[in-house]
Design a protein around this motif. Structure first.
Motif, PDB file in Angstrom:
ATOM      1  N   VAL A  75      24.980   7.499   3.240  1.00  0.00           N
ATOM      2  CA  VAL A  75      25.494   6.371   2.457  1.00  0.00           C
ATOM      3  C   VAL A  75      24.360   5.674   1.725  1.00  0.00           C
ATOM      4  O   VAL A  75      24.495   5.273   0.560  1.00  0.00           O
ATOM      5  CB  VAL A  75      26.235   5.388   3.384  1.00  0.00           C
ATOM      6  N   GLU A  76      23.219   5.528   2.408  1.00  0.00           N
ATOM      7  CA  GLU A  76      22.099   4.847   1.769  1.00  0.00           C
ATOM      8  C   GLU A  76      21.583   5.605   0.558  1.00  0.00           C
ATOM      9  O   GLU A  76      21.023   5.011  -0.376  1.00  0.00           O
ATOM     10  CB  GLU A  76      20.976   4.658   2.778  1.00  0.00           C
ATOM     11  N   GLN A  93      25.045   2.550  -6.154  1.00  0.00           N
ATOM     12  CA  GLN A  93      25.830   1.354  -5.886  1.00  0.00           C
ATOM     13  C   GLN A  93      27.319   1.595  -6.124  1.00  0.00           C
ATOM     14  O   GLN A  93      28.173   1.179  -5.343  1.00  0.00           O
ATOM     15  CB  GLN A  93      25.356   0.197  -6.790  1.00  0.00           C
ATOM     16  N   LYS A 126      28.735   3.786  -3.349  1.00  0.00           N
ATOM     17  CA  LYS A 126      28.903   3.007  -2.115  1.00  0.00           C
ATOM     18  C   LYS A 126      30.168   2.137  -2.191  1.00  0.00           C
ATOM     19  O   LYS A 126      30.951   2.033  -1.241  1.00  0.00           O
ATOM     20  CB  LYS A 126      27.687   2.115  -1.875  1.00  0.00           C
TER      21      LYS A 126
END
Length: 618
Positions: A31-32, A36, A39
């Motif tokens: 996920v990191e 943006q 996410k």
């Protein structure tokens, strides 16, 4: 065997924990590494999945809040998020409201009159559920308004529906109470009411108008009844209207008793053979005053009537004065009072009307309702007064605000000029709602009716009733009529056969067909003939109600009936319940007839029955 098993289980658990931590760490790392927007998309999909599975809560609220604060999102995805959150919030809110309603319904069963609950229901504008009691789907004021349009005979059923409905029905049913005391009366009801008023303050607060009917010689029983009344009088805390009807008349001692407990009465009525109420002029805030006396030889000076008017000049708006045509009397002195100019309602009943009185009426420009019943001392002068009316810029110079007019003359049947002047006076009065011209010739009445576009209650006499004359009447009166009383001397066919013609009036609540016939009398017929004629009488009256679905009350040759219709499972079953006939000295209100229009049209004290009991009114 147990030890190895526990060892194996512990080994498995310890081995899965590192795997779980490894999976979580790997997911976090993946996920990191996302952008943006990716996410945010992950948050949206996760939130939608949780909502769909029924797991909406604070955690999902937080996910969507963070998502919506992310810049650069696609508008379509933002719309999906808002719509999903809105639907989820709405569903959750409805569940909470349903649970809240269950709480309120529980309170309503425990304490229907709870003020906090009533206040909530009055302010509440949310969507109501179909399984709620009807009393909670509309505020109490709406239910009370509905109740006011229900005839009292039918309103009694509300007493057995629920505590909520019973409370409304009792307020209306017991607003006005008539109590009868006499040597031929059952006294228990009156005494029960006195006891209940003293014991139940809530019940006493519902009684706003009290009418006592007396028929006693002056004896020990009358003294006992009056003492019991005086002991109960202070308990009528909410009393605004009081009438003393019959004999013995209201006298000085009782005037003082009423004055002591209810000095601020708004309406006071004295109906009997004599005016004995010495000291009645001490009342100061009267809005309505009624005096009906056969003659002027009572204990009170007739000049006190003038004093009553003068003392209540600021408040008095409704005045009823009645005498007896067979006795000499005069209202000239009373009509010198300046209060006459302030009246909005004036009724002169069974009385001689002098030119002085009529001239004072001509200057009472605020009058909205006028009843003239009796004899003109100078019919030619009366013709001139009514004929003096002119219309200037659409406004009448004589009684411009008139909405109700009753004109029933005795002994003037051949004074054609008088009736012509009255007919001219009534032309072009669209405000007029109620009309009764007594024995005025039909052709003159017919000429007036087309101008009365707001007419709702009409009492009319057509001496020779035919299909053509009835059609002429029905064509010129408004289709919104509420009450009609049709009187005739000669009818071309059985009177009830005309009922079907009145179906054009969808709002008609009462129809009275009056041929001045009397119901069959048992002392004049054989038993078999009496039964046959009585059955025919009842079926004729019932056929009127069958022909007119909107009608709640039927009048038949001077008698009154309430209509009771069967439900859907009974079909077209229609029954008539006879209402009490007029009593001696009955006046004004009589029995409940559903509407103010019908009550005005069927007024029972024209003239007062001093001599003989009976149903005829004129």
């Amino acid at each position: 065997m147990a030890a190895p098993s526990n060892s194996s289980s512990s080994s498995s658990s310890s081995s899965s924990q590192p795997l779980h931590d490894e999976l979580t760490a790997t997911v976090f790392g993946a996920v990191e590494s996302l952008s943006q927007v990716r996410k945010a998309h992950f948050l949206l999909e996760t939130s939608l999945a949780l909502i769909e599975s029924g797991r909406y809560g604070d955690e999902v609220e937080n996910y969507l809040d963070v998502y919506l604060r992310t810049p650069g999102l696609d508008k379509r995805d933002v719309a999906r998020a808002l719509l999903a959150r809105g639907n989820a919030r709405k569903t959750a809110g409805e569940k909470l409201l349903a649970r809240a309603q269950q709480d309120f319904q529980a309170v309503a069963k425990l304490d229907p009159s709870n003020r906090e609950l009533q206040g909530y229901l009055r302010r509440n504008n949310m969507i109501h559920f179909v399984d709620e009691p009807a009393s909670q789907r509309a505020p109490p004021e709406i239910w009370e308004l509905i109740a006011r349009f229900i005839p009292r005979y039918h309103l009694r059923t509300w007493l057995f529906v629920s505590a909520f409905h019973r409370d409304i029905a009792e307020r209306l049913i017991f607003h006005t109470i008539d109590l009868y005391f006499g040597e031929d009366q059952d006294l228990n009801r009156g005494l029960d009411i006195f006891d209940r008023v003293k014991a139940e303050p809530v019940f006493a607060s519902r009684v706003k108008a009290l009418r006592l009917h007396w028929a006693y010689e002056e004896n020990d029983m009358f003294d006992l009844m009056t003492r019991m009344f005086k002991s109960a009088l202070p308990a009528f805390k909410a009393l605004r209207e009081f009438e003393w009807i019959g004999y013995p008349e209201l006298r000085a001692e009782m005037v003082q008793a009423v004055l002591h407990t209810h000095a601020n009465l708004q309406s006071l009525g004295l109906i009997g053979w004599h005016f004995d109420a010495v000291g009645v002029s001490a009342f100061r805030d009267l809005r309505k005053f009624i005096l009906r006396a056969e003659d002027d030889d009572g204990f009170a000076d007739m000049g006190e009537v003038r004093t009553v008017l003068d003392q209540n000049q600021a408040t008095l708006r409704h005045l009823t004065l009645g005498a007896y045509l067979q006795r000499n009397h005069s209202w000239d002195h009373a009509f010198q009072s300046a209060t006459i100019r302030n009246l909005t309602h004036l009724e002169l009943v069974d009385t001689r009307i002098s030119h002085v009185v009529l001239a004072r009426i001509a200057h009472a420009h605020r009058l909205e309702s006028l009843t003239l019943h009796g004899t003109f001392e100078e019919p030619c002068s009366a013709s001139v007064v009514f004929g003096s009316d002119h219309v200037i810029d659409g406004v009448h110079t004589f009684l411009p605000h008139l909405e109700e007019f009753r004109f029933i003359m005795v002994g003037h049947d051949n004074d054609l000029n008088l009736f012509q002047s009255v007919a001219q006076f009534l032309r072009h009065r669209p405000k007029l709602r109620r009309l009764d011209l007594g024995c005025c010739p039909w052709d003159l009445v017919y000429g007036v009716l087309p101008d009365l576009t707001n007419l709702r209650a009409l009492r009319v006499r057509i001496a020779n009733l035919t299909d053509a004359s009835l059609r002429a009447l029905l064509d010129v009166i408004p289709k919104a009529m509420v009450a009609i009383h049709l009187e005739t001397a000669v009818s071309a066919k059985p009177l009830h056969d005309y009922a079907q013609s009145f179906t054009v009036f969808n709002s008609l609540a009462m129809l009275h067909l009056n041929g001045n016939c009397r119901r069959p009398q048992p002392n004049l017929l054989s038993d078999k003939e009496y039964q046959v004629q009585t059955a025919l009488w009842a079926s004729s009256a019932r056929s009127i109600a069958r022909a007119l679905p909107s009608v709640d009350f039927v009048g038949w040759h001077g008698e009154h009936y309430v209509v009771v219709r069967g439900g859907a499972d009974i079909g077209d079953k229609v029954e008539l319940k006879e209402l009490p006939s007029r009593r001696r000295l009955d006046c004004a209100k009589g029995v409940d007839l559903g509407t103010e229009d019908a009550a005005w049209m069927e007024r029972k004290d024209l003239p007062m029955d001093y001599e003989m009991p009976g149903l005829q009114q004129t």
